[in-house]
Design a protein around this motif. Structure first.
Motif, mmCIF file in Angstrom:
data_model
loop_
_atom_site.group_PDB
_atom_site.id
_atom_site.type_symbol
_atom_site.label_atom_id
_atom_site.label_comp_id
_atom_site.label_asym_id
_atom_site.label_seq_id
_atom_site.Cartn_x
_atom_site.Cartn_y
_atom_site.Cartn_z
ATOM 1 N N TYR A 63 -89.913 44.926 -75.006
ATOM 2 C CA TYR A 63 -90.750 46.129 -75.145
ATOM 3 C C TYR A 63 -90.094 47.330 -74.469
ATOM 4 O O TYR A 63 -90.113 48.430 -74.990
ATOM 5 N N PHE A 78 -100.791 43.998 -85.056
ATOM 6 C CA PHE A 78 -100.079 43.117 -84.138
ATOM 7 C C PHE A 78 -100.780 41.789 -83.868
ATOM 8 O O PHE A 78 -100.400 41.073 -82.954
ATOM 9 N N THR A 82 -93.119 50.480 -86.943
ATOM 10 C CA THR A 82 -93.787 49.692 -85.900
ATOM 11 C C THR A 82 -93.667 50.402 -84.562
ATOM 12 O O THR A 82 -94.645 50.559 -83.828
ATOM 13 N N VAL A 96 -96.556 51.813 -82.070
ATOM 14 C CA VAL A 96 -96.686 51.388 -80.671
ATOM 15 C C VAL A 96 -96.709 52.616 -79.758
ATOM 16 O O VAL A 96 -97.583 52.758 -78.912
ATOM 17 N N THR A 125 -99.929 54.659 -80.138
ATOM 18 C CA THR A 125 -101.105 53.960 -79.618
ATOM 19 C C THR A 125 -101.103 53.968 -78.100
ATOM 20 O O THR A 125 -102.139 54.166 -77.459
ATOM 21 N N ALA A 154 -103.526 49.241 -84.515
ATOM 22 C CA ALA A 154 -102.548 48.410 -83.807
ATOM 23 C C ALA A 154 -103.026 46.965 -83.707
ATOM 24 O O ALA A 154 -102.244 46.031 -83.857
ATOM 25 N N PHE A 166 -98.176 48.466 -70.415
ATOM 26 C CA PHE A 166 -98.813 47.618 -71.427
ATOM 27 C C PHE A 166 -99.887 46.676 -70.906
ATOM 28 O O PHE A 166 -100.561 46.039 -71.703
ATOM 29 N N CYS A 173 -101.440 46.842 -78.453
ATOM 30 C CA CYS A 173 -99.996 46.723 -78.696
ATOM 31 C C CYS A 173 -99.446 45.391 -78.225
ATOM 32 O O CYS A 173 -98.476 44.881 -78.777
#
Lengths: 190, 190
Positions: free
Chosen positions: B165, B77, B109, B113, B116, B73, A170, B128
């Motif tokens: 996450y 977000f 959602t 995520v 993406t 996204a 991420f 994200c």
């Protein structure tokens, strides 16, 4: 299209035979396509063309791109890290964390993780975790057998595994060995 | 195809006009297609067909599926979680962690995520993360202003954001509010 009169059986075909060659070609094609960022969307016909095999062969064997990616990720992430045995929990976890950090830093590895997460659903996610859970479990059990006080697997996952994956997938921050070691220090304070 | 003699400019078009309607239709199509797991691979023609717009319009505006997903996204977000203000760092982080856990539990959602991450590369990953970093920063700065001792942003990210996450994206374990609170307890021991 077929080298014999009837289609080769999916199981029981000899290792190194046509089935193994197709698998190797398709796995290689996936790795190349995934590593090529600005590339075209990953579809079975695209993968088949790159691998030089018929799309129907790929459909028959893997069904969807998601399942194919999960297969590639499973073979990539199983047994890829040797569970360290340094004699202490701290030493084992530090080695483990820095090995995993190094592995996740590799752009091709990261591209495969991202692509597999993207299309493989739960199965793909499980493939990307690979044997991490079992590896950590082995480290913790060995520490307990030595009489060391060791945290739970859940706590170790949250404290060590999660930040490594989060940062790799991420963010664009570097996964340095020093940072990987601080994760262990926070889990196991002096 | 065009409502005027020349193509509508991408910027400066009036809100609520054709440009906004296309964007809304394409965003809606992406959300539907991403939520539909066993669906066909996400390509611009597939998205355009679902949105009822010309593929060329989508290509012109977004270029690739990755950029399109990152756009969806980003709008999903950003500003989705109100930064809590409970009067204490612990209270703020607990509220924040359980709000985020709840958000990431939503299957749509999570699907967005994953998709993406899968095709959006660095840009998708950043989308994200959304404003999570700034939100955590605001919580930590307010704590410092109150004279509370507060951990660094990096440490808070590793201890709270990363496990949320990781568990959502890579595992099928539940993101309970109780578990989210334990992440904060480990970061801020009594």
């Amino acid at each position: 299209m077929s080298t014999t009169g009837s289609p080769a059986p999916q199981t029981g075909s000899r290792p190194g035979g046509r089935s193994a060659r197709v698998r190797a070609a398709v796995h290689r094609a996936i790795k190349e396509l995934v590593a090529d960022e600005g590339g075209e969307p990953l579809t079975i016909p695209v993968v088949a063309a790159r691998a030089g095999v018929h799309a129907t062969t790929v459909y028959r064997r893997w069904g969807t791109v998601g399942e194919l990616l999960a297969d590639v990720a499973t073979s990539r992430f199983s047994g890829d890290i040797v569970v360290p045995n340094t004699g202490s929990l701290r030493g084992d976890l530090e080695r483990y964390a820095s090995d995993l950090a190094k592995d996740l830093c590799d752009p091709d590895t990261l591209a495969l993780v991202r692509a597999t997460i993207g299309t493989g659903g739960e199965q793909g996610a499980a493939a990307c975790r690979g044997e991490r859970r079992q590896q950590l479990e082995a480290i913790l059990e060995r520490a307990q057998a030595r009489g060391e006080h060791s945290p739970t697997l859940e706590r170790t996952t949250d404290a060590v595994l999660a930040p490594l994956y989060y940062r790799a997938v991420f963010t664009d921050e570097p996964l340095t060995p020093e940072w990987a070691h601080t994760l262990v220090s926070h889990l196991l304070p002096d």
